[in-house]
Write a protein that holds these residues in place. Structure first.
Motif, mmCIF file in Angstrom:
data_model
loop_
_atom_site.group_PDB
_atom_site.id
_atom_site.type_symbol
_atom_site.label_atom_id
_atom_site.label_comp_id
_atom_site.label_asym_id
_atom_site.label_seq_id
_atom_site.Cartn_x
_atom_site.Cartn_y
_atom_site.Cartn_z
ATOM 1 N N VAL A 56 0.838 -1.196 0.000
ATOM 2 C CA VAL A 56 0.000 0.000 0.000
ATOM 3 C C VAL A 56 0.877 1.252 0.000
ATOM 4 O O VAL A 56 0.617 2.198 -0.745
ATOM 5 C CB VAL A 56 -0.963 0.007 1.210
ATOM 6 N N ALA A 57 1.931 1.254 0.803
ATOM 7 C CA ALA A 57 2.830 2.407 0.863
ATOM 8 C C ALA A 57 3.551 2.619 -0.467
ATOM 9 O O ALA A 57 3.721 3.748 -0.911
ATOM 10 C CB ALA A 57 3.844 2.225 1.986
ATOM 11 N N ALA A 58 3.948 1.543 -1.119
ATOM 12 C CA ALA A 58 4.648 1.657 -2.407
ATOM 13 C C ALA A 58 3.729 2.200 -3.496
ATOM 14 O O ALA A 58 4.169 2.900 -4.397
ATOM 15 C CB ALA A 58 5.197 0.302 -2.825
ATOM 16 N N ALA A 59 2.450 1.892 -3.394
ATOM 17 C CA ALA A 59 1.487 2.372 -4.392
ATOM 18 C C ALA A 59 1.014 3.792 -4.079
ATOM 19 O O ALA A 59 0.254 4.366 -4.848
ATOM 20 C CB ALA A 59 0.287 1.439 -4.446
ATOM 21 N N ASP A 60 1.478 4.347 -2.963
ATOM 22 C CA ASP A 60 1.098 5.693 -2.544
ATOM 23 C C ASP A 60 -0.425 5.830 -2.509
ATOM 24 O O ASP A 60 -1.000 6.758 -3.077
ATOM 25 C CB ASP A 60 1.726 6.744 -3.456
ATOM 26 N N ALA A 61 -1.065 4.852 -1.868
ATOM 27 C CA ALA A 61 -2.523 4.816 -1.813
ATOM 28 C C ALA A 61 -2.967 4.527 -0.386
ATOM 29 O O ALA A 61 -2.158 4.498 0.538
ATOM 30 C CB ALA A 61 -3.036 3.732 -2.755
ATOM 31 N N SER A 62 -4.242 4.309 -0.229
ATOM 32 C CA SER A 62 -4.781 3.847 1.043
ATOM 33 C C SER A 62 -5.613 2.606 0.761
ATOM 34 O O SER A 62 -6.157 2.437 -0.333
ATOM 35 C CB SER A 62 -5.639 4.928 1.701
ATOM 36 N N ALA A 63 -5.680 1.725 1.753
ATOM 37 C CA ALA A 63 -6.423 0.472 1.570
ATOM 38 C C ALA A 63 -6.732 -0.133 2.924
ATOM 39 O O ALA A 63 -6.076 0.164 3.927
ATOM 40 C CB ALA A 63 -5.611 -0.509 0.738
ATOM 41 N N LEU A 75 -10.007 -5.223 10.097
ATOM 42 C CA LEU A 75 -9.670 -4.549 8.852
ATOM 43 C C LEU A 75 -9.121 -3.188 9.253
ATOM 44 O O LEU A 75 -9.825 -2.362 9.824
ATOM 45 C CB LEU A 75 -10.908 -4.367 7.965
ATOM 46 N N LEU A 76 -7.835 -2.967 8.970
ATOM 47 C CA LEU A 76 -7.179 -1.726 9.360
ATOM 48 C C LEU A 76 -6.969 -0.852 8.137
ATOM 49 O O LEU A 76 -6.474 -1.311 7.104
ATOM 50 C CB LEU A 76 -5.827 -2.031 10.016
ATOM 51 N N LEU A 77 -7.344 0.424 8.259
ATOM 52 C CA LEU A 77 -7.151 1.360 7.170
ATOM 53 C C LEU A 77 -5.702 1.826 7.172
ATOM 54 O O LEU A 77 -5.224 2.412 8.151
ATOM 55 C CB LEU A 77 -8.096 2.556 7.311
ATOM 56 N N VAL A 78 -5.000 1.557 6.087
ATOM 57 C CA VAL A 78 -3.606 1.959 5.944
ATOM 58 C C VAL A 78 -3.563 3.187 5.053
ATOM 59 O O VAL A 78 -3.997 3.148 3.900
ATOM 60 C CB VAL A 78 -2.761 0.816 5.334
#
Length: 90
Positions: A56-63, A75-78
């Protein structure tokens, strides 16, 4: 589905032979600190969680990332705003 007495005996025999019916409680190897809470997880789940957070961090997104722990599943929001840590359990 109902189990006949013969089938029930076979299931009980299998559980006894394999030891599946009498698992001992194992201690988890890591603590994941996320969103102000501590979650006790197995070594395998700590690696899985870390890999998912890195993706998720590498894609510069949230999930939403799944974390299976001793007390259940979360389910943790990153996002960039959330911090996470993983340490060995005492």
């Amino acid at each position: 589905m109902t189990m006949t007495p013969d089938f029930h005996v076979a299931v009980d025999d299998f559980a006894q032979e394999t030891g599946l019916g009498h698992r001992t409680q194992t201690r988890s190897g890591y603590i994941v600190h996320a969103l102000g809470r501590d979650f006790r997880v197995t070594d395998e789940m700590a690696r899985i969680f870390l890999n998912q957070v890195e993706r998720v961090a590498a894609a510069d997104a949230s999930a939403l990332v799944v974390l299976r722990h001793d007390a259940g599943v979360e389910l943790l929001l990153v996002t960039d705003d959330n911090s996470f840590s993983i340490r060995t359990a005492p």
